[in-house]
Design a protein around this motif. Structure first.
Motif, mmCIF file in Angstrom:
data_model
loop_
_atom_site.group_PDB
_atom_site.id
_atom_site.type_symbol
_atom_site.label_atom_id
_atom_site.label_comp_id
_atom_site.label_asym_id
_atom_site.label_seq_id
_atom_site.Cartn_x
_atom_site.Cartn_y
_atom_site.Cartn_z
ATOM 1 N N ILE A 21 0.994 -1.200 -0.031
ATOM 2 C CA ILE A 21 0.107 -0.090 -0.101
ATOM 3 C C ILE A 21 0.877 1.155 0.031
ATOM 4 C CG2 ILE A 21 -1.535 1.424 1.376
ATOM 5 C CD1 ILE A 21 -2.654 -1.267 2.368
ATOM 6 N N ILE A 22 1.877 1.313 0.937
ATOM 7 C CA ILE A 22 2.832 2.426 0.842
ATOM 8 C C ILE A 22 3.667 2.540 -0.189
ATOM 9 C CG2 ILE A 22 5.021 3.316 2.350
ATOM 10 C CD1 ILE A 22 3.783 2.074 4.747
ATOM 11 N N THR A 23 4.293 1.402 -0.789
ATOM 12 C CA THR A 23 5.178 1.450 -2.027
ATOM 13 C C THR A 23 4.115 1.964 -3.208
ATOM 14 O OG1 THR A 23 4.916 -0.946 -2.395
ATOM 15 C CG2 THR A 23 6.903 -0.110 -1.317
ATOM 16 N N ASP A 24 3.017 1.539 -3.382
ATOM 17 C CA ASP A 24 2.109 1.878 -4.247
ATOM 18 C C ASP A 24 1.666 3.264 -4.402
ATOM 19 O OD1 ASP A 24 2.118 -0.618 -5.702
ATOM 20 O OD2 ASP A 24 0.102 -1.270 -4.878
ATOM 21 N N LYS A 25 1.467 3.935 -3.336
ATOM 22 C CA LYS A 25 0.962 5.214 -3.150
ATOM 23 C C LYS A 25 2.147 6.289 -3.189
ATOM 24 C CE LYS A 25 -1.508 8.178 -0.006
ATOM 25 N NZ LYS A 25 -2.474 8.344 1.351
ATOM 26 N N TYR A 26 3.335 5.776 -2.728
ATOM 27 C CA TYR A 26 4.678 6.695 -2.935
ATOM 28 C C TYR A 26 5.746 6.262 -3.847
ATOM 29 C CZ TYR A 26 2.356 8.434 1.366
ATOM 30 O OH TYR A 26 1.221 9.096 2.083
ATOM 31 N N GLY A 27 5.077 5.576 -4.599
ATOM 32 C CA GLY A 27 6.096 4.619 -5.597
ATOM 33 C C GLY A 27 6.932 5.750 -6.536
ATOM 34 N N HIS A 28 6.392 7.084 -6.517
ATOM 35 C CA HIS A 28 7.140 8.197 -7.539
ATOM 36 C C HIS A 28 8.336 8.762 -6.830
ATOM 37 C CE1 HIS A 28 4.143 10.055 -4.840
ATOM 38 N NE2 HIS A 28 5.015 11.156 -4.853
ATOM 39 N N LEU A 29 8.160 8.419 -5.641
ATOM 40 C CA LEU A 29 9.448 9.006 -4.620
ATOM 41 C C LEU A 29 10.772 8.084 -5.078
ATOM 42 C CD1 LEU A 29 7.848 9.488 -1.238
ATOM 43 C CD2 LEU A 29 8.200 11.165 -2.853
ATOM 44 N N LYS A 30 11.935 8.811 -5.060
ATOM 45 C CA LYS A 30 13.152 7.822 -5.255
ATOM 46 C C LYS A 30 13.501 7.021 -4.386
ATOM 47 C CE LYS A 30 16.671 8.085 -8.121
ATOM 48 N NZ LYS A 30 16.650 8.194 -9.769
ATOM 49 N N LEU A 31 13.242 7.153 -3.373
ATOM 50 C CA LEU A 31 13.247 6.143 -1.971
ATOM 51 C C LEU A 31 12.813 4.804 -2.396
ATOM 52 C CD1 LEU A 31 14.362 5.347 1.049
ATOM 53 C CD2 LEU A 31 12.088 5.784 1.659
ATOM 54 N N PHE A 32 11.541 4.568 -2.928
ATOM 55 C CA PHE A 32 11.039 3.544 -3.211
ATOM 56 C C PHE A 32 11.191 3.098 -4.573
ATOM 57 C CE2 PHE A 32 8.081 5.500 0.019
ATOM 58 C CZ PHE A 32 8.154 4.462 0.953
ATOM 59 N N GLN A 33 11.790 3.986 -5.475
ATOM 60 C CA GLN A 33 12.195 3.410 -6.831
ATOM 61 C C GLN A 33 13.626 2.774 -6.696
ATOM 62 O OE1 GLN A 33 12.375 6.862 -9.186
ATOM 63 N NE2 GLN A 33 10.240 7.172 -9.296
ATOM 64 N N VAL A 34 14.566 3.269 -5.746
ATOM 65 C CA VAL A 34 15.837 2.672 -5.442
ATOM 66 C C VAL A 34 15.560 1.359 -4.528
ATOM 67 C CG1 VAL A 34 18.173 2.900 -4.479
ATOM 68 C CG2 VAL A 34 16.992 4.897 -5.805
ATOM 69 N N PHE A 35 14.912 1.426 -3.578
ATOM 70 C CA PHE A 35 14.613 0.362 -2.621
ATOM 71 C C PHE A 35 13.206 -0.273 -2.997
ATOM 72 C CE2 PHE A 35 17.564 3.161 -0.385
ATOM 73 C CZ PHE A 35 18.753 2.080 -0.655
ATOM 74 N N PRO A 36 12.920 -1.420 -3.602
ATOM 75 C CA PRO A 36 11.543 -1.993 -3.854
ATOM 76 C C PRO A 36 10.938 -2.523 -2.900
ATOM 77 C CG PRO A 36 13.433 -3.337 -4.682
ATOM 78 C CD PRO A 36 14.103 -2.070 -4.081
ATOM 79 N N ALA A 37 9.766 -2.988 -3.192
ATOM 80 C CA ALA A 37 8.988 -3.651 -1.919
ATOM 81 C C ALA A 37 9.712 -4.903 -1.625
ATOM 82 C CB ALA A 37 7.510 -4.054 -2.614
ATOM 83 N N ILE A 38 10.174 -5.758 -2.340
ATOM 84 C CA ILE A 38 10.828 -7.057 -1.963
ATOM 85 C C ILE A 38 11.868 -6.732 -0.746
ATOM 86 C CG2 ILE A 38 12.664 -6.657 -3.777
ATOM 87 C CD1 ILE A 38 13.057 -9.633 -3.851
ATOM 88 N N LEU A 39 12.610 -5.613 -0.795
ATOM 89 C CA LEU A 39 14.036 -5.181 0.231
ATOM 90 C C LEU A 39 12.904 -4.909 1.344
ATOM 91 C CD1 LEU A 39 16.825 -4.924 0.649
ATOM 92 C CD2 LEU A 39 16.421 -2.419 -0.107
ATOM 93 N N TRP A 40 11.941 -3.903 1.356
ATOM 94 C CA TRP A 40 11.430 -3.757 2.453
ATOM 95 C C TRP A 40 10.610 -4.770 3.257
ATOM 96 C CZ3 TRP A 40 12.112 1.090 4.239
ATOM 97 C CH2 TRP A 40 12.657 2.125 3.193
#
Length: 391
Positions: A21-40
């Motif tokens: 939910i967080i990565t889909d909502k804020y996927g445009h942020l560099k943080l979630f582009q560099v560190f994908p859901a699998i890592l979190w």
């Protein structure tokens, strides 16, 4: 502390849902582009495990862990691989398929070279860790998870696979994106004396096939059929694997992975290939399996991270040299070399992005080439692991 199997599975699903939910909502942020859901998901579950959230002495909790790793993995493989129709992949033509396997071979050579160079600094079980880690560079997270299960890579050892996945993929994806310009394409194609005349023809043919695909939402009967097929495939897998001989190279876990993959690939050539949302539902089981594996990890034990990062640099450099040589020998254009490389290293999710950077009409190339990795990746990396074991 979580002490029951039901509570454990509930927690995994809740945590996974929050992350996505967080990565889909804020996927445009560099943080979630560099560190994908699998890592979190992996780091989060590892931290929970490190600080003792899960009761390792609970029979109920350990039973749930065993069920996920033993039963849900073949179910997921059957469901995922039935989306890959080998007959559609063959329509790419021999040139595109050759480019993909040039990428595969260069990655395998890169892993062997990196292993030989660094083996004195790698842990004793590194042959299996690197073998499983190669799964994500010849296929996708699906293949890494399958190879890890077959090779017995769990806990902190699997953390190194995820580290290699995140670091290697990020570096390579950024590199390919930075070299997609028209000027670079013109220069590369001229240097390699590449012939691009057949691309438009193949793209048009594949595009027509993709347009026929039914993208409407699945109904109840279709979802129920999908679940029935996947569970039946997993059940057959367990039955056959229990009858197979085992040795130091072929454990029952390895047989489960190989047989369920073969069942899924076979189903992809039947009408079950058209079952809707198979990949989406399979992803739920994929990330559930990933979170389950992470729950055995203790991040305090991950002291070898730097050497695995160096490992990634070495194998990527060898892969780069290999693709340049292959392009020179077979006269691959930059688009073909780029997509073949990304189809290996990034799979179905990333190869279409690279293809679109060259030409939006070529996205289907990336999808189908990514499927090749899903189909053959697990088998290739299990062979690679045995080579590393001998080394």
């Amino acid at each position: 502390m979580i002490t029951t199997g039901f509570g454990y599975i509930s927690f995994l699903l809740i945590f996974m849902a929050i992350v996505f939910i967080i990565t889909d909502k804020y996927g445009h942020l560099k943080l979630f582009q560099v560190f994908p859901a699998i890592l979190w998901i992996f780091v989060g579950m590892s931290l929970f495990a490190t600080f003792g959230l899960f009761d390792g002495n609970s029979d109920s909790l350990n039973g749930a862990r065993s069920m996920i790793s033993k039963d849900f993995l073949p179910l997921m493989l059957c469901m995922f691989l039935l989306t890959c129709d080998v007959r559609q992949v063959l329509k790419l033509g021999p040139r595109m398929i050759l480019a993909f396997f040039c990428g595969t071979i260069s990655i395998c050579i890169g892993f062997i070279v990196a292993f030989i160079v660094l083996k004195k600094w790698l842990p004793d079980f590194a042959w299996a860790i690197c073998g499983a880690g190669a799964g994500t560079f010849i296929g996708d997270t699906l293949n890494m998870n399958a190879a890890a299960a077959a090779l017995g890579v769990t806990g902190s050892d699997f953390a190194y696979c995820v580290l290699m996945d995140t670091f290697g993929y990020t570096i390579w994806f950024a590199f390919l994106l930075s070299t997609c310009s028209h000027a670079m394409t013109t220069w590369f194609n001229k240097k390699m004396k590449a012939d691009t005349s057949v691309l438009e023809e193949i793209a048009a043919r594949i595009g027509k096939e993709q347009e026929k695909k039914d993208n409407t939402a699945p109904n109840f009967t279709e979802l129920l059929t999908l679940a029935a097929v996947a569970f039946a495939g997993a059940w057959i897998t367990h039955f056959i694997s229990s009858k197979m001989p085992t040795n130091s190279f072929m454990s029952i876990s390895t047989w489960r992975v190989l047989i369920s993959s073969l069942i899924g690939i076979s189903l992809g050539m039947t009408r079950f290939h058209h079952l809707k949302s198979a990949a989406t539902v399979a992803n739920v089981f994929l990330y559930l399996s990933l979170a389950n594996t992470a729950s055995w990890s203790n991040l305090k034990e991950c002291t070898g991270a730097p050497v695995f990062i160096i490992f990634c640099f070495i194998f990527l450099f060898v892969h780069l040299i290999g693709m340049l040589l292959a392009s020179k020998i077979f006269k691959f254009d930059l688009f073909t070399a780029h997509v073949a490389s990304m189809a290996n290293i990034g799979g179905v999710s990333s190869a279409p992005i690279i293809a679109a950077q060259h030409n939006p009409n070529y996205i289907s190339f990336g999808v189908l080439m990514g499927f090749i990795g899903n189909i053959v990746g697990t088998y290739v990396v299990l062979i690679l692991a045995q080579i590393l074991r001998v080394l």
